[in-house]
Scaffold this active site. Structure first.
Site, PDB file in Angstrom:
ATOM      1  N   ALA A   5       0.704  -1.439  -0.565  1.00  0.00           N
ATOM      2  CA  ALA A   5       0.162  -0.372  -0.230  1.00  0.00           C
ATOM      3  C   ALA A   5       1.298   0.906  -0.061  1.00  0.00           C
ATOM      4  O   ALA A   5      -0.138   2.295  -0.580  1.00  0.00           O
ATOM      5  CB  ALA A   5      -0.732   0.216   1.537  1.00  0.00           C
TER       6      ALA A   5
ATOM      7  N   GLY B  35       1.718   2.058  -3.078  1.00  0.00           N
ATOM      8  CA  GLY B  35       0.784   1.900  -4.420  1.00  0.00           C
ATOM      9  C   GLY B  35       0.565   3.652  -3.957  1.00  0.00           C
ATOM     10  O   GLY B  35      -0.134   3.643  -4.869  1.00  0.00           O
ATOM     11  N   ASP B  36       0.752   3.893  -2.991  1.00  0.00           N
ATOM     12  CA  ASP B  36       0.390   5.192  -2.828  1.00  0.00           C
ATOM     13  C   ASP B  36       0.863   6.475  -3.380  1.00  0.00           C
ATOM     14  O   ASP B  36       0.480   7.454  -4.002  1.00  0.00           O
ATOM     15  CB  ASP B  36      -0.070   5.779  -1.593  1.00  0.00           C
ATOM     16  CG  ASP B  36      -0.460   6.920  -0.979  1.00  0.00           C
ATOM     17  OD1 ASP B  36      -1.321   7.717  -1.397  1.00  0.00           O
ATOM     18  OD2 ASP B  36       0.672   7.436  -0.264  1.00  0.00           O
ATOM     19  N   ALA B  37       1.993   5.835  -3.703  1.00  0.00           N
ATOM     20  CA  ALA B  37       2.816   6.667  -4.313  1.00  0.00           C
ATOM     21  C   ALA B  37       2.974   6.487  -6.048  1.00  0.00           C
ATOM     22  O   ALA B  37       2.561   7.580  -6.579  1.00  0.00           O
ATOM     23  CB  ALA B  37       4.605   6.732  -3.966  1.00  0.00           C
TER      24      ALA B  37
ATOM     25  N   THR C 204      -0.380   8.730  -6.576  1.00  0.00           N
ATOM     26  CA  THR C 204      -0.707   9.958  -6.404  1.00  0.00           C
ATOM     27  C   THR C 204       0.352  10.376  -7.714  1.00  0.00           C
ATOM     28  O   THR C 204      -0.340  11.627  -7.853  1.00  0.00           O
ATOM     29  CB  THR C 204      -0.275  10.498  -5.101  1.00  0.00           C
ATOM     30  OG1 THR C 204      -0.889   9.629  -4.220  1.00  0.00           O
ATOM     31  CG2 THR C 204       0.741  11.959  -5.266  1.00  0.00           C
TER      32      THR C 204
END
Length: 124
Positions: free
Chosen positions: A10, A13-15, A18
């Site tokens: 996560a 994945g967030d980076a 974004t």
């Protein structure tokens, strides 16, 4: 490749999500940067990511990744969403991280495009 925890997936994945949203927003909206930031914040919100996850048809393997990520125990609480949405958003980000690290560009592209396709006008 080493095995990553759900929260590590996560995190990456967030980076990736974004960065994708920021690039897409800059390419599709000719607005002042503050407005661009507000658009991106909506696409990257836990509530929005949870709704994207709910709209996906997942394979059995993906369902397992989602289940593990939803059940992960982060060290902090959700700020601008409920706990259910936050856990679903974490699961969506874990899927993105999983496919990024596997270098499965086709499925990664599909997930990222779905994250803006269905909600593009709703996020603004």
């Amino acid at each position: 490749m080493r095995k990553f925890t759900s929260l590590e997936l996560a995190f990456i994945g967030d980076a990736i999500h974004t960065a994708f949203v920021r690039e897409w927003t800059l390419l599709n909206y000719n607005k002042p940067i503050n407005d661009v930031h507000k658009i991106c914040a909506k696409f990257c919100s836990a509530v929005f990511q949870a709704s994207v996850l709910d709209s996906l048809e997942l394979t059995d393997d993906e369902k397992e990744i989602v289940r593990k990520a939803r059940n992960a125990k982060p060290k902090h609480q959700a700020k601008n969403s409920g706990n259910v949405e936050y856990k679903k958003a974490t699961a969506f980000e874990a899927l993105v991280g999983h496919y990024f690290l596997l270098k499965n560009h086709d499925r990664l592209k599909y997930l990222l495009e779905r994250s803006i396709k269905d909600g593009g006008t709703n996020a603004i």
